[in-house]
Write a protein that holds these residues in place. Structure first.
Motif, PDB file in Angstrom:
ATOM      1  N   TYR A  13       0.864  -1.191   0.000  1.00 12.39           N
ATOM      2  CA  TYR A  13       0.000   0.000   0.000  1.00 12.39           C
ATOM      3  C   TYR A  13       0.890   1.227   0.000  1.00 12.39           C
ATOM      4  O   TYR A  13       1.811   1.340   0.821  1.00 12.39           O
ATOM      5  CB  TYR A  13      -0.896   0.016   1.236  1.00 12.39           C
ATOM      6  N   HIS A  14       0.596   2.171  -0.900  1.00 11.81           N
ATOM      7  CA  HIS A  14       1.429   3.370  -1.004  1.00 11.81           C
ATOM      8  C   HIS A  14       0.632   4.657  -1.065  1.00 11.81           C
ATOM      9  O   HIS A  14       1.214   5.716  -1.322  1.00 11.81           O
ATOM     10  CB  HIS A  14       2.350   3.257  -2.219  1.00 11.81           C
ATOM     11  N   GLY A  15      -0.687   4.599  -0.844  1.00 10.73           N
ATOM     12  CA  GLY A  15      -1.470   5.821  -0.827  1.00 10.73           C
ATOM     13  C   GLY A  15      -2.646   5.777  -1.773  1.00 10.73           C
ATOM     14  O   GLY A  15      -2.893   4.773  -2.450  1.00 10.73           O
ATOM     15  N   GLU A  16      -3.375   6.889  -1.829  1.00 13.16           N
ATOM     16  CA  GLU A  16      -4.672   6.925  -2.498  1.00 13.16           C
ATOM     17  C   GLU A  16      -4.729   7.767  -3.762  1.00 13.16           C
ATOM     18  O   GLU A  16      -5.724   7.725  -4.477  1.00 13.16           O
ATOM     19  CB  GLU A  16      -5.735   7.448  -1.516  1.00 13.16           C
ATOM     20  N   THR A  17      -3.728   8.582  -4.039  1.00 14.54           N
ATOM     21  CA  THR A  17      -3.727   9.304  -5.301  1.00 14.54           C
ATOM     22  C   THR A  17      -3.459   8.319  -6.437  1.00 14.54           C
ATOM     23  O   THR A  17      -3.019   7.192  -6.204  1.00 14.54           O
ATOM     24  CB  THR A  17      -2.682  10.430  -5.279  1.00 14.54           C
ATOM     25  N   VAL A  18      -3.722   8.717  -7.661  1.00 16.09           N
ATOM     26  CA  VAL A  18      -3.786   7.746  -8.760  1.00 16.09           C
ATOM     27  C   VAL A  18      -2.467   6.994  -8.961  1.00 16.09           C
ATOM     28  O   VAL A  18      -2.456   5.765  -9.095  1.00 16.09           O
ATOM     29  CB  VAL A  18      -4.231   8.438 -10.060  1.00 16.09           C
ATOM     30  N   GLY A  19      -1.357   7.699  -8.959  1.00 14.41           N
ATOM     31  CA  GLY A  19      -0.080   7.006  -9.123  1.00 14.41           C
ATOM     32  C   GLY A  19       0.241   6.110  -7.945  1.00 14.41           C
ATOM     33  O   GLY A  19       0.659   4.962  -8.105  1.00 14.41           O
ATOM     34  N   ALA A  20       0.042   6.630  -6.740  1.00 17.30           N
ATOM     35  CA  ALA A  20       0.325   5.855  -5.533  1.00 17.30           C
ATOM     36  C   ALA A  20      -0.578   4.628  -5.451  1.00 17.30           C
ATOM     37  O   ALA A  20      -0.138   3.539  -5.069  1.00 17.30           O
ATOM     38  CB  ALA A  20       0.151   6.734  -4.296  1.00 17.30           C
ATOM     39  N   TYR A  22     -11.049   1.369  -8.907  1.00 17.01           N
ATOM     40  CA  TYR A  22     -10.410   2.393  -9.742  1.00 17.01           C
ATOM     41  C   TYR A  22      -9.475   1.809 -10.792  1.00 17.01           C
ATOM     42  O   TYR A  22      -8.742   2.555 -11.452  1.00 17.01           O
ATOM     43  CB  TYR A  22      -9.644   3.368  -8.836  1.00 17.01           C
ATOM     44  N   GLU A  23      -9.476   0.499 -10.959  1.00 14.79           N
ATOM     45  CA  GLU A  23      -8.546  -0.146 -11.877  1.00 14.79           C
ATOM     46  C   GLU A  23      -8.492   0.495 -13.262  1.00 14.79           C
ATOM     47  O   GLU A  23      -7.403   0.652 -13.832  1.00 14.79           O
ATOM     48  CB  GLU A  23      -8.866  -1.640 -12.006  1.00 14.79           C
ATOM     49  N   PRO A  24      -9.635   0.896 -13.856  1.00 17.39           N
ATOM     50  CA  PRO A  24      -9.552   1.479 -15.201  1.00 17.39           C
ATOM     51  C   PRO A  24      -8.738   2.770 -15.266  1.00 17.39           C
ATOM     52  O   PRO A  24      -8.281   3.163 -16.342  1.00 17.39           O
ATOM     53  CB  PRO A  24     -11.017   1.740 -15.552  1.00 17.39           C
ATOM     54  N   MET A  25      -8.549   3.437 -14.123  1.00 18.20           N
ATOM     55  CA  MET A  25      -7.822   4.704 -14.088  1.00 18.20           C
ATOM     56  C   MET A  25      -6.317   4.518 -13.912  1.00 18.20           C
ATOM     57  O   MET A  25      -5.557   5.479 -14.082  1.00 18.20           O
ATOM     58  CB  MET A  25      -8.319   5.563 -12.912  1.00 18.20           C
ATOM     59  N   LEU A  26      -5.877   3.326 -13.570  1.00 17.70           N
ATOM     60  CA  LEU A  26      -4.546   3.146 -12.998  1.00 17.70           C
ATOM     61  C   LEU A  26      -3.525   2.564 -13.971  1.00 17.70           C
ATOM     62  O   LEU A  26      -3.871   1.871 -14.918  1.00 17.70           O
ATOM     63  CB  LEU A  26      -4.642   2.224 -11.781  1.00 17.70           C
ATOM     64  N   MET A  27      -2.257   2.844 -13.676  1.00 19.97           N
ATOM     65  CA  MET A  27      -1.152   2.160 -14.340  1.00 19.97           C
ATOM     66  C   MET A  27      -1.130   0.703 -13.884  1.00 19.97           C
ATOM     67  O   MET A  27      -1.640   0.372 -12.815  1.00 19.97           O
ATOM     68  CB  MET A  27       0.186   2.796 -13.958  1.00 19.97           C
ATOM     69  N   GLU A  28      -0.514  -0.154 -14.681  1.00 16.69           N
ATOM     70  CA  GLU A  28      -0.379  -1.562 -14.311  1.00 16.69           C
ATOM     71  C   GLU A  28       1.065  -1.847 -13.909  1.00 16.69           C
ATOM     72  O   GLU A  28       1.960  -1.872 -14.759  1.00 16.69           O
ATOM     73  CB  GLU A  28      -0.780  -2.460 -15.478  1.00 16.69           C
ATOM     74  N   PRO A  29       1.318  -2.068 -12.627  1.00 16.57           N
ATOM     75  CA  PRO A  29       2.683  -2.403 -12.208  1.00 16.57           C
ATOM     76  C   PRO A  29       2.987  -3.874 -12.464  1.00 16.57           C
ATOM     77  O   PRO A  29       2.100  -4.675 -12.785  1.00 16.57           O
ATOM     78  CB  PRO A  29       2.645  -2.116 -10.708  1.00 16.57           C
ATOM     79  N   ILE A  30       4.234  -4.227 -12.304  1.00 14.36           N
ATOM     80  CA  ILE A  30       4.666  -5.627 -12.310  1.00 14.36           C
ATOM     81  C   ILE A  30       4.725  -6.052 -10.845  1.00 14.36           C
ATOM     82  O   ILE A  30       5.547  -5.546 -10.079  1.00 14.36           O
ATOM     83  CB  ILE A  30       6.041  -5.762 -12.985  1.00 14.36           C
ATOM     84  N   THR A  31       3.838  -6.934 -10.443  1.00  8.72           N
ATOM     85  CA  THR A  31       3.699  -7.271  -9.021  1.00  8.72           C
ATOM     86  C   THR A  31       4.414  -8.577  -8.700  1.00  8.72           C
ATOM     87  O   THR A  31       4.195  -9.601  -9.351  1.00  8.72           O
ATOM     88  CB  THR A  31       2.216  -7.363  -8.630  1.00  8.72           C
ATOM     89  N   VAL A  32       5.259  -8.507  -7.687  1.00  6.51           N
ATOM     90  CA  VAL A  32       6.084  -9.638  -7.252  1.00  6.51           C
ATOM     91  C   VAL A  32       5.577 -10.101  -5.884  1.00  6.51           C
ATOM     92  O   VAL A  32       5.222  -9.274  -5.047  1.00  6.51           O
ATOM     93  CB  VAL A  32       7.558  -9.180  -7.157  1.00  6.51           C
ATOM     94  N   PRO A  33       5.547 -11.419  -5.622  1.00  7.78           N
ATOM     95  CA  PRO A  33       5.088 -11.890  -4.308  1.00  7.78           C
ATOM     96  C   PRO A  33       5.907 -11.289  -3.165  1.00  7.78           C
ATOM     97  O   PRO A  33       7.140 -11.271  -3.210  1.00  7.78           O
ATOM     98  CB  PRO A  33       5.294 -13.409  -4.386  1.00  7.78           C
ATOM     99  N   ALA A  34       5.202 -10.791  -2.157  1.00  3.83           N
ATOM    100  CA  ALA A  34       5.869 -10.167  -1.015  1.00  3.83           C
ATOM    101  C   ALA A  34       6.587 -11.211  -0.163  1.00  3.83           C
ATOM    102  O   ALA A  34       6.172 -12.370  -0.103  1.00  3.83           O
ATOM    103  CB  ALA A  34       4.850  -9.413  -0.172  1.00  3.83           C
TER     104      ALA A  34
END
Length: 452
Positions: free
Chosen positions: A151-158, A171-183
């Motif tokens: 979790y990094h915040g609530e603004t669109v990039g964060a 909000y998925e349609p508004m967002l960039m798609e990161p490359i997500t790695v298992p924590a």
């Protein structure tokens, strides 16, 4: 004179206010807590009842409510200068605070960019990284790598680089798609595997992502050691050591989101210190002003700063701004906060308090519906589970944590679980007696919640 009572303020509130991170319909049956006063680790409502603030008022309050030394510093500043535009102007509190932050953060961070809040600080770091690569002749580096459950915040990039579905899904349609790695969080480690070994094992996923995507990746962003909004999940510093080396090897920035972990929360001034690393960008907020005023900062190095330093006509400048950037009152509060760290040996005191927290929480580990008790410094969490042997969670729809919350209020403690995770993140001024109260109330609340 208008009536001053809990009931009257609640009535007025529900006519006009929309509260953050809240399903407002809940307040048909869960009363608000109208707070009129705070002192030390306690808050008082309009009916005169006191509550122990076990969550530091959303993790911001370090040195207690109405701290005289911080209040006096703000009062002295307010009669001199309340605010001035920081574009083209400067003022002593902003300069002095930047000097102090450069001195106290990991070696190599030498430039301070102010903003208003944690989410905005993350936006700044994301934009700076992207813009750095653009200015450096690598406009193809557009992606970000994040950790699952982050979790990094609530603004669109964060929000884009976070991974907690309850905040993000709508909000998925508004967002960039990161490359997500298992924590690498240690809750999921196999029996008999240490935190450090689990971190090593989990790093193979990050290494694979960097091998495949470094050519198109601007930065990796992590919450060092502690994924707060993701349920206070924790991991070993070894992961950060490996990550720093891999980011250097692959030519990718490392963004450390220390908004919640900074300023002594995890046992050191900054969580990154426990791995002995310096990130390319460090995001700070929350405890920066000890809960007094909104302020955030992004620290970076000379290499990044130099990529933006050019003739205006080259259009390489970082043209990001907020109206209240570097507000003098907020900077004064932050300076008073740092002075308290210097004068009161806060980190040593926190080590003693953290040991008391561990002692108070130790009985929870034996509870048949507590899957884990975990701690990094002044953050302690107990995770309720339906089946302890299988670590199987309760269905989120049952809202077991809400039972703990309501019981704690009855006992005069403001404890705000994250789903099935009961946690303490108290002000550093909490007393041993108050820590013991947290242990008692948590045990009672978990008993009630798991019987319901």
């Amino acid at each position: 004179m208008a009536e001053r009572s809990n009931a009257e303020l609640i009535r007025r509130d529900l006519n006009v206010l929309w509260h953050p991170c809240t399903q407002m319909k809940d307040h048909e049956r869960i009363p608000l807590i109208p707070v009129e006063e705070g002192k030390g680790a306690w808050l008082k409502d309009l009916d005169g009842r006191w509550y122990l603030d076990a969550v530091s008022s959303w993790w911001v309050n370090l040195f207690g409510h109405a701290n005289e030394r911080i209040s006096e510093r703000i009062k002295a500043q307010i009669d001199r200068l309340e605010h001035v535009i920081l574009a083209g102007c400067s003022h002593e509190p902003a300069v002095e605070l930047a000097e102090r932050l450069v001195a106290v953060t990991p070696q190599g961070l030498s430039r301070c960019f102010y903003t208003d809040n944690g989410s905005s600080a993350v936006e700044v770091a994301l934009k700076m990284s992207h813009h750095y690569w653009r200015n450096s002749g690598h406009p193809e580096k557009l992606k970000y790598i994040n950790l699952s459950n982050s979790y990094h915040g609530e603004t669109v990039g964060a929000l884009s680089v976070g991974d907690v579905g309850v905040f993000k899904a709508a909000y998925e349609p508004m967002l960039m798609e990161p490359i997500t790695v298992p924590a690498p969080d240690s809750f999921h480690r196999e029996a008999g595997v240490s935190w450090a070994e689990h971190a090593e094992r989990m790093f193979v996923h990050m290494e694979a992502a960097l091998e495949a995507h470094a050519h198109e990746t601007a930065a990796v962003i992590v919450e060092p050691l502690l994924q707060c909004a993701g349920g206070m999940r924790m991991y070993h510093p070894r992961y950060l050591e490996r990550l720093r080396e891999a980011c250097d090897r692959h030519g990718v920035h490392l963004i450390a989101d220390e908004i919640a972990t900074g300023f002594g929360r995890t046992g050191t001034m900054f969580a990154c210190e426990q791995a002995g690393i310096t990130p390319d960008f460090m995001c700070l907020s929350k405890g920066l002003t000890a809960g007094y005023l909104p302020l955030a900062a992004v620290l970076t190095d000379e290499r990044v700063y130099a990529a933006f330093y050019d003739d205006f006509t080259k259009l390489n400048a970082f043209l990001h701004s907020h109206s209240y950037t570097g507000n003098p009152l907020a900077c004064a509060a932050a300076l008073a906060t740092l002075e308290l760290f210097d004068s009161d040996d806060v980190l040593a005191q926190n080590r003693e308090t953290a040991a008391l927290m561990a002692e108070a929480a130790a009985p929870l580990a034996e509870h048949p519906h507590v899957g884990e008790v975990r701690q990094h410094g002044m953050v302690l969490a107990a995770e309720m589970v339906q089946d302890k042997a299988a670590q199987a969670p309760y269905p989120w729809q049952e809202r077991r944590g809400l039972h703990v919350y309501r019981h704690a209020l009855e006992r005069g403690v403001l404890m705000r679980p994250l789903g099935n995770v009961v946690y303490w993140m108290p002000p550093y001024v909490i007393s041993p007696e108050e820590v013991r109260l947290l242990g008692e109330v948590a045990a009672e609340g978990i008993d009630k919640a798991t019987r319901a």
